[in-house]
Write an enzyme that holds these catalytic residues in place. Structure first.
Site, PDB file in Angstrom:
ATOM      1  CD  GLU A 183      -2.876  -1.071  -0.025  1.00 42.27           C
ATOM      2  OE1 GLU A 183      -3.160   0.036  -0.534  1.00 42.27           O
ATOM      3  OE2 GLU A 183      -3.309  -2.142  -0.482  1.00 42.27           O
ATOM      4  CG  ASP A 263      -3.935  -2.838  -7.499  1.00 43.69           C
ATOM      5  OD1 ASP A 263      -5.085  -2.405  -7.709  1.00 43.69           O
ATOM      6  OD2 ASP A 263      -3.319  -2.642  -6.438  1.00 43.69           O
TER       7      ASP A 263
END
Length: 444
Positions: A183, A263
């Protein structure tokens, strides 16, 4: 007024002889209006009938022909200003912190309907009550957004639902660090990429779930035309590959996890659209290799006669699929897709390498606090000397044959001039992205 359900409502002042009929109209559903002889031939001056539905495709075509419901008005989703006002309406009967910046909160809720705003405030009230607070804070509203996203994640993955009872299993420190690195890398690249969506919140392991969450504030004004430039699409690929690159550089290739799967899928879809649909492949050129195919209905499966029946174009459902092409052409198109992805991955690795200290500081902060607001992320990165990209393009980035990083103006080992990416090895577009040398990090 307009009902959210499929019922008719009466509008404004009506002649007295029509009042009794109007009271009857208020109780009739749209499906019964055909019995009222709305044929367009009767003199109906002074009478206006409105209907509302969120399923326009389910309305009988006879109801929307001329003389009946022949004026269709589409109500768009509320914008940021509208969402802010709706949130304040649903906050009237609740105790809220007077310092809440409703406009900033609403900007992070792109795509929310009025009902979503109402549900979010109710969820935020529950979050505040669980924490023992007497008033809803801005943090509670953001936590409610995260809670809603985690519930959707739970439905897809089968993970424990947020707020479930019982003692959860502790998440290993190594896995928690991997999530923080992922992240942090994604947030860092989003922050240094020009004109990318603003960061509103970053959290790791919310509700003790093995995942991370980065909330972006979409620029609705810039996205109003629903068109993306090449720079926008290349920036999306870079940011979506940044977490994977950060994991590889910090944790090592042997310790990489599957966090990147969503992603990675998104980045691949963008690259495929660029090459197969938008004609942005360097080798394949301006060719559209996608085609429309009608969706097969479950009801008409195997029924040839029903599939041959003529249908209204508005009712026909299609899916976008790659067209049939020769094997060699498919191979060239796939090489263009891979070229774009490798250039984006290389730029992500370059951005992490030149921002190694800010990356480590952001990882440490996430491990210590678990949740960071957008302003806190910006403060941590700026206080550690973050370096921003001059443009969103990936031109000049790629990988050498020996696996080393290729970036614009990289000094050549033979003593020649710097490499500027003019050989087209990256497949990117726009002006070259110059920058400093990578200086730090394993695998940087």
């Amino acid at each position: 007024g307009i009902s959210g359900w499929t019922h008719t409502w009466l509008l404004l002042a009506l002649p007295r002889p029509l009042l009794s009929a109007c009271l009857l109209l208020l109780l009739l559903p749209l499906s019964c209006l055909a019995d009222l002889q709305m044929d367009g031939f009767e003199d109906n001056r002074g009478l206006v009938v409105l209907g509302a539905t969120n399923r326009p495709g389910a309305i009988d075509a006879a109801l929307i022909r001329p003389g009946r419901f022949d004026r269709i008005i589409y109500m768009p989703l509320p914008d940021a200003k509208g969402r802010a006002e709706i949130l304040q309406v649903h906050a009237r009967n609740k105790s809220v912190d007077p310092t809440i910046n409703w406009q900033e909160v609403a900007r992070a809720m792109s795509g929310f309907t009025g009902a979503d705003c109402m549900g979010l405030m109710a969820r935020a009230a529950r979050m505040a009550a669980r924490q023992g607070r007497e008033a809803i804070s801005e943090e509670d509203i953001y936590a409610a957004m995260e809670n809603k996203a985690m519930e959707a994640f739970q439905e897809l993955s089968g993970a424990p639902q947020p707020g479930y009872s019982g003692l959860p299993d502790p998440i290993p420190d190594s896995l928690r660090k991997s999530i923080a690195v992922y992240e942090a890398g994604k947030a860092l690249l989003a922050y240094v990429t020009p004109e990318y969506d603003e960061i509103a919140r970053v959290s790791i392991c919310p509700y003790n779930m093995i995942t991370g969450y980065t909330l972006f504030v979409e620029d609705e004004a810039a996205r109003a035309n629903a068109l993306l430039s090449r720079g926008d699409m290349e920036a999306v690929m870079v940011v979506h590959l940044a977490g994977r690159a950060a994991e590889k550089m910090v944790m090592g290739e042997a310790e990489m996890t599957g966090l990147c799967a969503p992603d990675l899928f998104h980045a691949n879809m963008v690259a495929r659209e660029m090459v197969l649909s938008a004609g942005m492949g360097r080798k394949i050129g301006p060719m559209d290799l996608m085609s429309l195919h009608p969706k097969a209905s479950e009801d008409s499966a195997g029924d040839l006669l029903r599939t041959l029946e003529p249908k209204d174009a508005a009712e026909e459902e299609f899916y976008y699929h790659t067209s049939d092409m020769p094997t060699e052409m498919a191979r060239v198109a796939l090489s263009d897709v891979l070229e774009l992805l490798e250039a984006a991955e290389a730029k992500a690795a370059y951005g992490l390498a030149i921002n190694w200290q800010p990356l480590q500081a952001l990882v440490t902060a996430l491990l210590e606090r678990g949740v960071l607001q957008g302003k806190e992320v910006a403060h941590i990165l700026e206080s550690n000397g973050v370096i921003h990209f001059p443009d969103p393009y990936t031109v000049g980035f790629g990988w050498e044959d020996d696996g080393s990083l290729l970036y614009p103006f990289k000094p050549r080992p033979d003593g020649g001039g710097p490499s500027s990416g003019d050989d087209g090895s990256s497949g990117g577009g726009g002006s070259g992205s110059g920058g400093p040398e990578p200086s730090g990090g394993s695998g940087g």
